[in-house]
Enzyme design. Sequence first.
Site, PDB file in Angstrom:
ATOM      1  N   GLU A  83      12.887  20.859 -27.026  1.00 30.02           N
ATOM      2  CA  GLU A  83      13.454  21.488 -25.832  1.00 30.02           C
ATOM      3  C   GLU A  83      14.940  21.159 -25.687  1.00 30.02           C
ATOM      4  O   GLU A  83      15.745  22.016 -25.307  1.00 30.02           O
ATOM      5  CB  GLU A  83      12.687  21.055 -24.581  1.00 30.02           C
ATOM      6  CG  GLU A  83      11.226  21.476 -24.545  1.00 30.02           C
ATOM      7  CD  GLU A  83      11.030  22.982 -24.361  1.00 30.02           C
ATOM      8  OE1 GLU A  83      12.035  23.701 -24.178  1.00 30.02           O
ATOM      9  OE2 GLU A  83       9.872  23.424 -24.412  1.00 30.02           O
ATOM     10  N   ASP A 230       5.315  29.746 -33.032  1.00 30.04           N
ATOM     11  CA  ASP A 230       6.110  30.960 -32.838  1.00 30.04           C
ATOM     12  C   ASP A 230       7.524  30.914 -33.417  1.00 30.04           C
ATOM     13  O   ASP A 230       7.888  31.681 -34.322  1.00 30.04           O
ATOM     14  CB  ASP A 230       6.157  31.318 -31.348  1.00 30.04           C
ATOM     15  CG  ASP A 230       6.521  30.135 -30.456  1.00 30.04           C
ATOM     16  OD1 ASP A 230       6.762  29.029 -30.973  1.00 30.04           O
ATOM     17  OD2 ASP A 230       6.567  30.308 -29.220  1.00 30.04           O
ATOM     18  N   GLU A 324      -0.620  33.619 -18.804  1.00 31.36           N
ATOM     19  CA  GLU A 324      -0.289  32.642 -19.841  1.00 31.36           C
ATOM     20  C   GLU A 324      -1.231  32.770 -21.038  1.00 31.36           C
ATOM     21  O   GLU A 324      -0.835  32.494 -22.168  1.00 31.36           O
ATOM     22  CB  GLU A 324      -0.343  31.239 -19.249  1.00 31.36           C
ATOM     23  CG  GLU A 324       0.352  30.180 -20.068  1.00 31.36           C
ATOM     24  CD  GLU A 324       1.879  30.275 -20.076  1.00 31.36           C
ATOM     25  OE1 GLU A 324       2.521  29.232 -20.225  1.00 31.36           O
ATOM     26  OE2 GLU A 324       2.436  31.390 -19.934  1.00 31.36           O
ATOM     27  N   GLU A 342       9.752  36.395 -23.062  1.00 28.81           N
ATOM     28  CA  GLU A 342       9.499  36.926 -24.414  1.00 28.81           C
ATOM     29  C   GLU A 342       9.214  38.423 -24.420  1.00 28.81           C
ATOM     30  O   GLU A 342       9.651  39.148 -25.326  1.00 28.81           O
ATOM     31  CB  GLU A 342       8.334  36.169 -25.067  1.00 28.81           C
ATOM     32  CG  GLU A 342       8.669  34.773 -25.561  1.00 28.81           C
ATOM     33  CD  GLU A 342       8.762  33.749 -24.442  1.00 28.81           C
ATOM     34  OE1 GLU A 342       9.310  32.650 -24.678  1.00 28.81           O
ATOM     35  OE2 GLU A 342       8.275  34.037 -23.326  1.00 28.81           O
ATOM     36  N   THR A 428      16.291  31.112 -30.253  1.00 28.09           N
ATOM     37  CA  THR A 428      15.030  31.330 -29.559  1.00 28.09           C
ATOM     38  C   THR A 428      15.183  31.194 -28.050  1.00 28.09           C
ATOM     39  O   THR A 428      14.331  31.658 -27.285  1.00 28.09           O
ATOM     40  CB  THR A 428      13.948  30.348 -30.074  1.00 28.09           C
ATOM     41  OG1 THR A 428      12.670  30.776 -29.629  1.00 28.09           O
ATOM     42  CG2 THR A 428      14.224  28.923 -29.605  1.00 28.09           C
TER      43      THR A 428
END
Length: 886
Positions: A83, A230, A324, A342, A428
Site C-alpha cells: 500500500e 490482480d 465486494e 476499478e 495501479t
Amino acid sequence: FCSQQEHAYPADELMPLTCRGRVRGQEPSRGDVDDALGKFSLTLIDTLDTLVVLNKTKEFEEAVKKVIKDVNLDNDIVVSVFETNIRVLGGLLGGHSVAIMLKEKGEYMQWYNGELLHMAKELGYKLLPAFNTTSGLPYPRVNLKFGVRHPEARTGTETDTCTACAGTLILEFAALSRFTGTSVFEEYARKALDFIWEKRQRSSNLVGVTINIHTGDWVRKDSGVGAGIDSYYEYLLKAYVLLGDDSFLERFNTHYDAIMRYISQPPLLLDVHIHKPMLNARTWMDSLLAFFPGLQVLKGDIRPAIETHEMLYQVIKKHNFLPEAFTTDFRVHWAQHPLRPEFAESTYFLYKATGDPYYLEVGKTLIENLNKYARVPCGFAAMKDVRTGSHEDRMDSFFLAEMFKYLYLLFADKEDMIFDIEDYIFTTEAHLLPLWLSTTNQTISKKNTSTEYTELDDSNFDWTCPNTQILFPNDPMFAQSIREPLKNVVDKSCPRGISRVEESLGSGPKPPLRARDFMASNPEHLEILKKMGVSLIHLKDGRVQLVQHAVQAASSLDAEDGLRFMQEMIELSSQQQKEQQLPPRAVQIVSHPFFGRVVLTAGPAQFGMDLSKHKAGTRGFVATIKPYNGCSEITNPEAVKEKIALMQRGQCMFAEKARNIQKAGAIGGIVIDDNEGSSSDTAPLFQMAGDGKNTDDITIPMLFLFNKEGNIILDAIREYEAVEVLLSDKAKDRATIFKGKMIPNYIIDSNLEMENMDQKSSENDSHKPNSKEAPSESQDAGAVSEEASGGGESSAVGDPDALSPASADSASVSMADQDPHSPGPAEAGAPEPACTPEDSQPQEQNTQTESSSKAHWDSKVQPMESILADWNEDIEAFEMMEKDEL
C-alpha cells in the site's frame, strides 16, 4: 478534497460521516486495512496528480508545498509495503512527474526543484529493508523508522505475502531508479518479479494467491484475477509498456493464455486451483477483478473485455454499486462497497478503445449513483451494505486518487486537458509516470536470457497497442453486438428469491447444490439429487451417470434446480474434457519369463518424476506394501526399500501414498485400481492429481494401473515371486532394456532362432517373383524402435511370409551343431538395430555374415512351434503398444 483538507488534514484519511480525520491508533483498529495508514497525510499525497488532471493547478501547487512542509516519513509505525508503494511512493512520483511537466510549460511550479522526488527516494530507502529475504520477495510490512529486523520494529516475523503485494513494485521502483539514477530500487523489484515467475505452476502457468517469502512455496493455491493477484498481471504488461523490456510482455502473454484457458468463463472470471486448473476454487467473484477488462483493452483483446464489463454493469444496475463479492448467479456474497474505482477504470479504457457512447452512459450512471447514494455532507461514504444502502464512516484515499480521475478523463475532451495524457502510463493507483522513462538511466539488461518462455499460438500476442480503426473499422455497433446477449444476464440468473424464502418458512433462501461441489459419496448430496429428480447410476468402469426426470422432483422449484444442476454438470464435464492430458506411460515386465514382452498401459501422475524427461525410466523389483492402501506409515519398509511399491487405490490422496512409500525408501510406485474389472481397454486414460498442496517434495515416479492390468503383475508375483519392471514414458526395445547387462539365455536362443527363420524365409522368398529382400541381420522380433514408436509408424519385424505354411514346414527339421558364423554370447549381447520400415535401410549393419541355408544350430534351442507362438505374441504386444502410442 476540500472536505478532507478542512476536516481531516493532516490525518491520513477523512471520516465523512463524523467529519474528522482518521488517525491510526486513535480509532478502533480495522486490522490489515489500517496498514495503509502511516501518519504521512496519505490522502493528500495520493491525490496530487489528480488535481492536475482536473486542471486544478493552483490547488496542486499549494498541495505540493503542504507535502514538502508537513509530511514526515520517519514515523515509528508499521505499514504495508504494498500500500505504501502504490499510494505514497506512487503519489510522490506522480506528483513529481506532473510538477516537472508544469514547470517546463513555464506558468506554474517555477520554484519546484525536485523536492517530491527527494522524498520519494527517502521513502524508497525505508522500504528496502523489507527485501532482506533469501528469495528476494519483500516482507509484507515494514517499520518506517526501524525497518524489519530491528528489536523495536514490531514486524519481520511474517512468512507469507500475497502475489500482488510482491509483484506490484516494478513501476514505482523502476521509475524511482530512472528518475534518480540509483539502480538498486529497480533491481530489487525485478528480483521479486523474477522469483514469482520462476515459482509459477509450470503445467498451468498460473500463480497462487499467497506465497512463502522464504521458501517460495505456494500457501494459497487458488488462482484468479481478483484480490491477491490482480495487479501482478497488470504490472507485467505495464512494465513492458513503461520500460520496453520484452521479457515482461512474454511473461504476461504466457499468464494471459492460462487465464483465458482456465479462469475466463465468459462473462465470468472464476478462481481455479493452480494444480487442477479445470476445477473451480470458489463459486463467487470479488469486485477487484473489475480492473481486468481495462487491462484486456491495453492488451488488445476487446471482446472478452466487453463481455465481462457488461456483466459487471448489470450487477451494478441491480445493486447500485458493485458488491465486494458476488456469486456466479449474481447474488451478494459480501455486501460492502468501499467506493472502489476499478469498474470506472475499465469503463474509461473501453470508451477509449471503442468510442462507443454507451460507456459515457455507464459513466453517467456511476456519477448519479455516487451522488444519490454515497454523498454525505463531508464527502462520500463507503457502502456498508449495498442491499440496504447503509453507510460506513470511511473514504479511502484511492477514491480521490482514482475514481474522479477516471471519470473526468471519460468525459473530458482533448481541449479540457492541459497536457497529453497519452504521454503517461497509469500505475495501479492511477498515478502518472511518463513514458520517456524507458530511455532514461538504463542500467539493467533488458532481456532475461535465463528464463524460458512457452511458445504460444495466439494471434492476440502481436506486440501492438489497440487501434480502433483496425479493431472496429467503421462499425460503431461492434461493441453493442457483443453486449446485447448479456443485457439481462443478471435478472435471468435470479428467477426466484421470494418463492424460495416463502418455501423455507422464513429460514432464509437455501442455495441449491452446485455441480462443482457434488460428491457421489456424500449421502446428503444424494438426498438433494433425489429431491431434484436426479438419479445416479454407477457404471462398471467406476464412473457415474446422472439422469434427471422432472416429474420425480419434489416440486417445480426443485425440478428447476435439478435442470440447472444438470446444465452445470454438462458444462463441467465439457471443461474437463478440454483439460490438457498427460500422455500414457508404460509398465514393462522385464524379468523372466517376460523379458520386456509384456507392456501395460499406465496412467501418469501430475506430480513426482516426469518420466518423459528421464528416458531411461525407473527399473526395479516390485513389492507389495503394508498397509496395502498406502495411506499411513509403511510397516514393511525393509521389503519396500529400493523397490517399486505396489498399492491399492482409495481411502486417501495419491500424493499421500507417494510420500509414504518415498519415506519408506521406494524408488517408484504403482497404484492399482480397486474397481474390479476396470481396464485401459474400456476406460479413458486416468491421471493422478496432486492433493492441492505443493508436491515438489515427491521425487519418485508414480503410475496408475487399472484393475485388469494390475492383476497381471500381482499374478506374476504369485507365480514367480521376483518380478522386475521398468517404468518409462514408452516401451523400450530389448536391446535398450538389457544394454550393459547379461543377456538371458532365453533371449540369445530366441535371437538365434529368429535369425534362422529369417534365412529360411529368405530362401523361400527367393523363389517368389514379387517377394521383397529379407533383412540380412539378426533382429529381435519383439524390439520396438524408439524413433518409429514415437512417430507412430513402427511395424512388426519380419516378412509376413515368414509365418506362411511353407516356412512353418521347417519346424520338423532336426537341428545340429551351431554354424561357425553364428554369433556367440558376446556378439549376441551387442546392441541390436532398431526395427525400421520396409523401405528404409538399417543405419548400422552387424558384422556377422548372412548364414547359409545349411546352418546347424545348437540342439538346446526351443521347438519351432514355441518360437512362432512367441513371435505372434510379440507382434500382438507391438501392435497394442503402437495403438496406445497413437
